[in-house]
Each structure stands twice: as structure tokens, then as C-alpha cells.
Design an enzyme around this catalytic site. Structure first.
Site, PDB file in Angstrom:
ATOM      1  N   ASP A 575       0.762  -1.272   0.075  1.00 55.84           N
ATOM      2  CA  ASP A 575       0.009  -0.047   0.048  1.00 55.84           C
ATOM      3  C   ASP A 575       0.879   1.103   0.218  1.00 55.84           C
ATOM      4  O   ASP A 575       1.958   1.354   0.609  1.00 55.84           O
ATOM      5  CB  ASP A 575      -1.099  -0.078   1.306  1.00 55.84           C
ATOM      6  CG  ASP A 575      -2.374   0.913   0.776  1.00 55.84           C
ATOM      7  OD1 ASP A 575      -2.301   1.581   0.012  1.00 55.84           O
ATOM      8  OD2 ASP A 575      -3.143   0.261   1.681  1.00 55.84           O
ATOM      9  N   GLU A 578       3.218   5.289  -3.617  1.00 52.37           N
ATOM     10  CA  GLU A 578       3.701   6.266  -4.614  1.00 52.37           C
ATOM     11  C   GLU A 578       4.934   6.958  -4.169  1.00 52.37           C
ATOM     12  O   GLU A 578       5.637   7.453  -5.354  1.00 52.37           O
ATOM     13  CB  GLU A 578       2.426   7.416  -4.325  1.00 52.37           C
ATOM     14  CG  GLU A 578       0.900   6.985  -4.618  1.00 52.37           C
ATOM     15  CD  GLU A 578       0.292   6.105  -3.650  1.00 52.37           C
ATOM     16  OE1 GLU A 578      -0.468   5.353  -3.964  1.00 52.37           O
ATOM     17  OE2 GLU A 578       0.996   6.156  -2.433  1.00 52.37           O
ATOM     18  N   ASP A 656      -8.120   4.383  -3.484  1.00 50.09           N
ATOM     19  CA  ASP A 656      -9.160   4.712  -2.486  1.00 50.09           C
ATOM     20  C   ASP A 656     -10.100   5.309  -3.234  1.00 50.09           C
ATOM     21  O   ASP A 656     -10.319   6.602  -2.952  1.00 50.09           O
ATOM     22  CB  ASP A 656      -8.674   5.312  -1.297  1.00 50.09           C
ATOM     23  CG  ASP A 656      -7.698   4.551  -0.551  1.00 50.09           C
ATOM     24  OD1 ASP A 656      -7.740   3.094  -0.692  1.00 50.09           O
ATOM     25  OD2 ASP A 656      -6.842   4.922   0.100  1.00 50.09           O
TER      26      ASP A 656
END
Length: 981
Positions: A575, A578, A656
Site C-alpha cells: 500500500d 507512490e 481509494d
């Protein structure tokens, strides 16, 4: 004429050309590029490098490009004329002007693929990394050379009928990117890949890792830069902003821009060094929670043009221009804003009303409206790529006979896709998080009890003690025996995936160990940034660009989560890759938070973090096994992605996302463009992640009273449509915040939402022989599973803009429903073939658009004529049963071919050649099916099996029957069999 000839001769004499094997270097007489180098990579790929400096830089091995073989000497030619240099491979030719350095590309037959560079086709600007982007002093610091680079732009003319796809995954419901703008950076719900493909059957991959832009190379403008502004009374100078809080108290003020896109800055020296608009300047002391805000007035363009707007929003928002609703209501949760783009034609000097209605979704919320500088249509529709920082311009021109060959060229350059485990194609259940060991195990047990097929259950974040993020340890009161939890999952024939972030609380031993080596990004703890958990904890992300840091990161995981748990974790959810150190910050501050990296500044290496992070896990896990027997396949799911990610057995999901119909529709374009970016496995949070309060309240009401109000009806239909959609993409996975996403928590078992999910889940598992063959093709043939219609039906001009239909493999055309209460939808049937309704097998001629039924329980799905689909047995998990009987559906109307791929499903023996293929052919003229001789073998392979061949013809439709279809039964023992039907 004579003077022109003499000038051309002088130009040709001025240019310098150096040749060395498959590489030619040109020093052109004019143009910004002082050096241009062309390199033949293979028959279909030419590399181009250019710089405005005197020499090309020496560069390290690319992060995205894998080492390439030198082409054979007889596979290319390099020729020189007085005016140009021509580099010719078998299927591609590049011509460089000696006078200007302009490059033009052709296919092997001489047909123009990419027109010559437009105007100043290559432009360069010297770039020095701004001090504020560098982050902390001390630790790993960039060298003087690493602080400097080039900003570059390349631009090519593009014909009117060209279309562009790829660039990763973005959320504005944009598919064909011709004439559009896209900022390329990584963020939650946004994945940027520096690869674009054309319907002209070529692609451009540029080897750069920094922030880039496709389309307009300039930043969006504040409104006052493009328009004269007038308030709602018509007074020039600004718009009118009216803020009304939940108690009805109003505040009115002038607004010269709408740019409230960043959260409250942290109190640190670096965070306060900001631009105008870089910090939030909404009314001080005004409570946005429950407020209503209206920005209104008039805008008068300085030029006649198509104006390209970008809207940044959280909460509910609508936009009106010229009395028309140009942005119907959209919503995003306060902590996770979204960007949406729209265009409006406007005439110079013609004043039009602008009205923005905004309901913030909390005390911290975001709103911004900006506009791209007006440009001519030719400028807008050119192929333009801008890169903020690199050592040089470095790109690969990739050609092919079709888009599959173009994507194959991309994977030649960046690495083959791994063959993912078979179970990854089954259903995955997740929720925002299971909070206890018992919750997770009992959920899987309920699936088994209800006989709903499932393979993978996911433990999302926060399984650790509250103040120990990054410790990789389970909180003992909630997870008393993690080993037992994994054993229980496996005893129920499930797989276990766990979330691991590259994030560490500063008090954890893992943070301290990494930090001692200088392998942590320290700007966040230095600026005293606290996250949202409990009282809030200081944290940092590790530097995945350092090889030593990657090894330590994996070792820490291995000790606690992999070898430490008996090597029983089946997959990794990586997760925030980025990396997402802090939400909603200015771009410059994001760079300061994410570096400096071991390789150089985060400005230069801004977009590639997820790639090197995936490298850590892939090579880490494989290093534990060292090629031993039954080594399980690595599988990663990451929230970001980059060119080359596929070689590390990595899939991406779309982050998300919100839970609205427009969010579902946006996933269609996001998934198609991501797949056309060359990375074959993609998925999403089916049902959306962030939930509107109205849905939460509707579920709470139902839990108390059993009453299904209108919002709950919509919620259930939304979930149903999204699950139907999810059955026809590479990854089939349900996930999201509360309300809970297990199907029995969405609707009771007598409800159509429940029954529809069970139908499509069962169908997905019966398609397993088909789906796993596609996965095999992705590895061995560079295949793309989720296929925009342009991939298979290029030449039909209708398909280049179709964004809500696609092929899953060669046979199935999925047509999801993206609107509430829709019970039909328009479907285009490509002209190259006829089509069959999957459920009824009714025949439809190609080359027409029809409105077709779409009842609550079903989405339209069609099968192309000539398709061959192997259906397997009904199963509860992916390897419950061997496909001893395959119902082989054959759809008449064209010749067809299918290659059935099989192996052991979970290990790496396929790398040793242990797999089998069976080629199946259908001859439409004779209605005969040939099942070819099996090639290859592997442990556990079926030596004998049965094929029940079911021929579907236009004149004899029959409902899909996978229980006991009537067909021609064939015993197959591995030798060729031909059957006439």
C-alpha cells in the site's frame, strides 16, 4: 533554385555524423538538440536520445529498461544522404534531418507512422532542482551533478484520425487522450506510466522518472489569467464567494481565483516557503463542516478557444458555465480529493456566468478550478510530452502490425510479465480492514458455509499495535496466534494476503535500523507530521532506491511475516507505494518529503518508487527459496505502478476511489488505459472505497429496523453493478469502507444483488481454464487480458472512442451498466464479426449499435463469432477440481483458434519448461473442430480428459447451460482429434 541548392549543400556539410554498429550519432546544423543518437534495438524498436549539451551524458542502467541484446548486423541498415540520416530496421525506419535534427518515423513499408516533429519539436531548458525540493540537509545528499539536468519537450504533428491511449490509470473518465492533457505523477487513485500508444500501431516509451505532462506542457492557469472576472453584480475584478455555515451564518467576499487545493501547512521552515496559493486561504475561523459555498460571477475570455478546465474537489460539487451544468454533481471524501476535467467552447469577449456550488465534506476540504492556456486545435491534438527533469531526452519508438505487437515491444524493453498464480484469478474478499483474527477466519468460513467461491482473503492495515506501524508484528489481543490464523485459512483452501506499507513509526526498531544506515526519508518526522491514527504518530518512509535499504526492508518483513510465519503468507498488498508520505500537499513539498533518494533528487526520481519497492519484495521472496522445489510464485498488489512493474509479478489497483456511479464509470477508462500501458494485471475496489454518509446511514437504519430506504436500494444496486463489472477484469476483488462488503452484508440471499453476485462468481470460476490460459499468454505471448475494442477491431472507426465496452480475452465483450436504475444500455457491435449473447446465444450482426436489455441481475456480455471458450467445472476455489471435463463452446461464423495453457498453477516450474499447451482450431466452412496434440508436460497433468464440444450457430440459439450442455463428447488422450459437428 540554385541558391536553395547551395544552402542545402552547406547545411549537409555542417552536420557531423558518427556511426558505430547499430548506433548513429548526429550533430545537426540547427535546432536546439546539439546531439541526437539513434540506436536500433530490434526489428521493431528504435531508441532516440537527444540533448542540448555538447555531449550525451553517461547514465546508469535504466530502472525501467532491462538489458537488450545487440541486433544482428544484417538486421538493419544506416544510410546517409546529403539531407538526412536513415536508420532502417525490418519493420521501422527513422529519418533524421541533418539541418534541423527533426525525426520522422515510418513502418517497414514506408508508411508514415509519426509525422515529423511539429515546429520546435525538441526543446530543452537547463534545470536546477529548487532548494526547497531537496528536503533535509545531512544524510544522503545529491551530488552537484545530480542537482542539474534538463527539462525537455518533444512534440509531433498528429493526423485527425489518430487516437492515443495508455499513460497509466487516471480518474477523469477519459479514454482516447487525443487533444487532452494529463499530468503524470503518482498519487492515491492516480498511476502514471510513461508509455503512450497510437491506433496507428506504434508506441512511445520515454525513459524518465520525474513529473511529466502529456498534452499541454504548461501548468494550469488561475482563472484571472485566462479570463476577465466579474462578481455576481457584474463588477470587474473578481468573483463572489458566499460561505454559509450550518447555522445559517453567511460571509461574502471577493475571489480572484478558486484554488483551495492544499491542507493546512505544517509548521516548519520548509513548509512555509511557499508560492501564492500554495497554502490554504479560505476564510479564517470559518467552519466548513456542514457548510454551503457558492462561487459565482462572470468570466470573459481573452481568446476564442476550447477551454480545458480541471476541477479539484472534495465534498459535493457542481459547476455551471453559461447557464449550463458542465459538471453534474460529483463527490469525494474530504481526505481524498479527486480531479476531474471538462471542456467548454468560449468566444473572445463574450461574458458567461460561472457558478460553483460546493458542499465541503468536513472541516478540512478542498476546492479548485483552473484552466489550461488556450491553444489552437492543431496544438491541442499534437503528440506532446514534457518532462520536468532528466539527464537527457531518451525515448523508444515501438512499432507493430497491431497494438498487441506494440505492447509486446514495450515488454521486450521493460521485462516480461510474470505468470501469476492461478488463485489470483479467483475471487478475493477484503474490507477496509478485518480487526481481529476471528473476524478474518470466520469470514472465510462463512463463504465456505454458503458455498460462495473464493480464493483469497486479505488482511488490510492496522493489525499491528497502535503505536507500532512498520513493526510487522500482530497486536496480540486481537491476533493471539497469527500462525494459527494462516493455518486456518489454508485448511479452508484459502490464500492469505497481508498489507505492508513502506512506512515506519519513528519509535519502531525497524525505523531505527533503517535510519541508522541513512535509509529513511526524514523530512516528515522533522516537520513533526503526525498521521491520523489514535493521537497521531510521527513516521517516515524508507528509501527504496537504495539496494541495501531494499534488502533490509525485505529482511525485516521476512523475519516477522514470511519465514517467521512458516512461509505461509501467499501474497503482499504493498500500500501507499507512490509513496504517499502526506496527502494533499503542494507538489514541491511532496518532493521534499520523498527524498533525497540514494540515486539522486526526488525531483528526478519522482515516479518510480513503486517499481523499486516491488523489486525489494519480488527478489526478496525469491531469494528465500533460492529456486528450491515448489517455490511459490510471488504476487504483489500495489497502489501505484510504473513501467516495468509487470516483471516483478505485480498488479495494481486503482486506489481509494469513491462509491458513486461516476467513480465506477471512471474505473472503466482507468483500467483500459492502464492495460494499454503494457501492464496486464489491474483491479479496483469493487463497490468503491470511500463511502458517502447517506449510504452509511441507510445501512445503519436497516440494521436497526430492517427497513430498506431509497439510499440502501441504490447502494445495493451500485454494489451489484460493480460486482458484475468486476467479474470481467483481470482481478476480481471486493473491498471498501463500512458498510461491510461481504455479499451477505450487502443484501440477504433472496435479494437480486446477492443472487447476481453468486451467479457471476460461479461463472468466473467456470471460466478458469479460459482465464488461466490468458494469464499464460500474458507471460509467453505478451498478451493483454483487458482489451479496449481498438486492440481487436482497429480499422472500425466507431471503436476508437468506446470506453465502456471491452474484450476480456479474445472471446468475451463485457458491457457493464454504469447508471442507477438503467435496465438497458446502448452497445456497439464491431463490424469485423458477428456476435452472440452469452446468456441466450442469440445472434447479432456486427457493424451496428443497438439498445439491449440489462436487467438488474445481468450486464450485457457478448461472444464474438469464431470464439472458442473452454468452461471448466463448478468450483469453490481455483484448484479444487481438475478440468477433467471441459465444455468447449464454439461460436460459428468465422474460423477460430484457442490455445489452452496449463501448468501446476502455483510454482515456478513453468520457468523450467514444465507446462503444456493444446491448440484448438475451428473451421467454419466444415464446422469441424481440431483439438491438437498436447505439447509439453508437468507434474499432475491430466493424461486423459473429455471435451464436450458445443457448437453455437446463428440459426439455433440455446441458453447458456454449464451444468449439462448438449454437445459432442470427445475422449482426449493428448493426440490430435478432429470432430465434424
Amino acid at each position: 533554385m540554385f541558391i536553395s541548392f547551395m544552402m542545402a549543400a552547406l547545411v549537409s556539410r555542417a552536420a557531423i555524423v558518427d556511426r558505430m554498429g547499430h548506433i548513429v550519432t548526429i550533430h545537426p546544423d540547427g535546432g536546439q538538440a546539439k546531439v541526437i543518437r539513434l540506436e536500433v534495438v530490434n526489428d521493431r524498436i528504435i531508441r532516440v536520445r537527444a540533448t542540448s549539451k555538447d555531449d550525451l551524458p553517461q547514465k546508469m542502467q535504466s530502472l525501467m529498461i532491462v538489458p537488450q541484446q545487440v541486433p544482428a548486423k544484417n538486421s538493419y541498415t544506416i544510410t546517409e544522404t546529403p539531407e538526412s540520416i536513415e536508420v532502417i530496421a525490418k519493420q521501422v525506419r527513422a529519418v533524421v534531418s541533418k539541418a534541423t535534427g527533426e525525426v520522422c518515423f515510418y513502418d517497414g513499408l514506408g508508411k508514415t507512422l509519426l509525422l515529423k516533429e511539429s515546429g520546435n519539436g525538441k526543446q530543452f531548458w537547463d534545470f536546477t532542482v529548487p532548494e526547497r525540493e531537496l528536503g533535509l540537509k545531512g544524510g544522503v545528499q545529491p551530488t552537484e551533478a545530480q542537482l542539474h539536468g534538463l527539462t525537455w519537450q518533444m512534440k509531433f504533428d498528429s493526423p485527425d484520425d489518430e487516437a492515443f491511449y495508455g499513460l497509466g490509470q487516471h480518474q477523469s473518465e477519459e479514454f482516447n487522450m487525443k487533444g487532452r492533457n494529463e499530468d503524470l505523477f503518482q498519487y492515491n487513485t492516480k498511476v502514471s506510466v510513461p508509455f503512450v500508444v497510437s491506433n496507428k500501431n506504434y508506441g512511445l516509451l520515454w525513459d524518465a522518472y520525474s513529473y511529466c505532462r502529456f498534452g499541454n506542457p504548461h501548468d494550469y492557469l488561475q482563472l484571472h489569467r485566462a479570463f476577465k472576472l466579474y462578481d455576481k453584480q457584474g463588477r470587474e475584478g473578481h468573483l463572489t464567494g458566499t460561505y454559509t455555515d450550518r447555522l445559517g451564518k453567511s460571509l461574502v467576499r471577493g475571489e480572484d481565483s478558486i484554488y483551495y487545493e492544499y491542507g493546512t501547512p505544517v509548521k516548519s521552515e520548509i513548509a512555509l516557503k511557499t508560492d501564492n496559493g500554495g497554502i490554504r486561504n479560505l476564510p479564517l475561523g470559518f467552519n466548513l463542516a456542514g457548510a454551503h459555498v457558492v462561487y459565482e460571477g462572470f468570466i470573459e475570455p481573452y481568446a476564442t478557444s476550447q477551454y480545458q478546465f480541471i476541477l479539484y474537489y472534495a465534498g459535493y460539487i457542481k459547476v455551471y458555465i453559461g447557464g449550463k451544468e458542465v459538471v453534474p454533481e460529483r463527490w469525494r471524501t474530504a481526505w481524498n480529493p479527486n480531479a476531474y476535467k471538462f471542456n467548454v467552447e468560449m468566444a473572445k469577449g463574450v461574458r458567461q456566468q460561472l457558478r460553483i456550488e460546493w458542499q465541503p465534506d468536513g472541516s478540512e476540504s478542498y476546492c479548485g478550478l483552473r484552466v489550461a492556456e488556450p491553444r489552437s486545435q492543431k496544438e491541442r491534438e499534437s503528440l506532446s510530452i514534457w518532462c520536468e527533469m532528466a539527464q537527457d531526452m531518451d525515448y523508444y519508438f515501438v512499432t507493430g502490425q497491431n497494438l498487441d505487437e506494440v505492447i509486446s515491444g514495450y515488454r521486450t524493453l521493460t521485462g516480461k510479465a510474470s505468470l501469476y498464480p492461478k488463485w489470483a484469478l479467483g475471487f478475493w474478499q477484503s474490507r477496509e480492514r478485518y480487526k481481529t483474527q476471528e473476524e478474518l477466519v470466520s469470514t472465510l468460513a462463512e463463504f465456505r458455509k454458503r458455498q460462495i467461491p473464493i480464493d483469497n482473503i486479505v488482511q488490510d492495515w492496522n493489525y499491528w499495535p497502535e503505536d507500532q506501524w512498520g513493526s510487522h508484528e500482530f497486536e496480540s489481543s486481537r491476533y493471539p496466534n497469527p500462525q494459527q490464523m494462516l493455518d486456518s485459512v489454508h485448511q479452508m483452501h484459502g490464500r492469505f494476503m497481508i498489507s505492508v506499507w513502506p512506512k515506519f513509526y519513528v519509535n519502531t526498531d525497524n525505523y531505527k535500523e533503517l535510519d541508522e544506515k541513512g535509509w529513511m526519508y526524514n523530512q516528515s518526522p522533522t516537520d513533526d507530521i503526525h498521521d491520523w491514527v489514535g493521537r497521531g504518530y510521527k513516521n517516515g518512509f524508507y528509501d527504496a532506491y537504495d539496494a541495501g535499504a531494499r534488502k533490509m526492508f525485505w529482511r525485516q518483513m521476512d523475519e516477522k511475516l514470511y519465514t517467521g510465519l512458516g512461509k505461509k503468507v501467499d501474497a503482499w498488498w504493498m500500500d501507499a507505494s507512490e509513496p504517499n508520505v502526506r496527502d494533499c500537499t503542494p507538489m514541491w513539498y511532496r518532493k521534499a518529503l520523498c527524498g533525497p533518494t540514494a540515486l539522486g533528487t526526488s525531483t528526478e526520481y519522482f515516479n518510480a518508487y513503486s517499481l523499486v519497492n516491488a523489486d525489494a519484495i519480488y527478489h526478496g521472496q525469491r531469494g528465500v527459496w533460492k529456486g528450491k522445489k515448489d517455490e511459490p510464485r510471488v504476487f504483489l498488489l500495489t497502489r501505484s505502478g510504473f513501467a516495468g512493474e509487470q516483471r516483478y509479478s505485480t498488479a495494481t489497483w486503482s486506489g481509494d476511489i469513491g462509491t458513486r456511479w461516476e467513480d465506477m464509470r471512471a474505473q472503466m477508462t482507468a483500467g483500459l488505459n492502464y492495460s494499454m500501458s503494457g501492464i496486464p494485471f489491474w483491479g479496483m475496489d469493487q463497490g468503491g472505497f470511500c463511502v458517502e454518509n447517506r449510504y452509511v446511514q441507510a445501512q445503519q437504519l436497516y440494521d436497526r429496523t430492517g427497513q430498506e430506504n431509497e439510499d440502501l436500494k441504490e447502494w445495493r444496486e451500485l454494489q451489484s453493478r460493480w460486482n458484475q463489472f468486476g467479474a470481467f477484469i483481470p482481478l476480481f476483488r471486493s473491498h471498501g469502507q463500512w458498510p461491510l462488503r461481504e455479499i451477505w452484508n450487502i443484501a440477504p440471499d433472496n435479494h437480486p444483488a446477492y443472487q447476481s453476485f453468486v451467479f457471476y462468481d460461479n461463472l468466473r470460476y467456470q471460466l478458469m481454464p479460459y482465464l488461466y490460459s490468458l494469464a499464460g499468454w500474458a507471460h509467453f505471448k505478451d498478451y493483454t487480458l483487458m482489451r479496449a475494442l481498438i486492440m481487436d477491431f482497429n480499422g472500425d472507426h466507431e471503436v476508437k472512442d468506446i470506453a465502456d465496452q471491452w474484450m476480456l480475452g479474445p472471446a468475451l465483450m463485457a458491457c457493464p451498466v454504469g447508471y442507477y436504475k438503467a435496465r438497458n444500455r446502448s452497445v456497439y457491435f464491431p463490424q469485423q464479426c458477428g456476435w452472440y449473447n452469452l446468456y441466450t446465444n442469440e445472434y447479432v450482426e456486427g457493424g451496428q449499435r443497438l439498445v439491449v436489455d440489462a436487467p438488474y441481475e445481468q450486464i450485457p456480455v457478448f461472444v464474438r463469432a469464431g470464439a472458442i471458450i473452454p468452461f471448466g467445472p463448478k468450483m469453490q476455489w481455483s484448484d479444487e477440481k481438475a478440468a477433467q471435463l471441459i465444455n468447449l463452446y464454439v461460436y460459428a461464423g468465422q474460423d477460430g483458434h484457442f490455445q489452452l495453457y496449463e501448468d501446476e498453477g502455483t510454482n515456478y516450474n513453468y520457468e523450467k519448461g514444465l507446462f503444456s499447451t493444446i491448440d484448438i482450431h475451428y473451421d467454419d466452412a466444415t464446422h469441424s473442430v481440431t483439438i491438437g496434440a498436447r505439447k509439453g508436460q508437468f507434474s499432475g497433468m491430466l493424461k486423459t480428459r473429455r471435451f464436450n464440444i458445443v457448437l453455437i450457430t446463428p440459426d439455433a440459439p440455446q441458453n447458456l447451460n454449464l451444468e449439462n450442455p448438449s454437445g459432442r463428447l470427445v475422449e482426449y488422450k493428448g493426440k490430435e482429434v478432429t470432430v465434424e459437428l
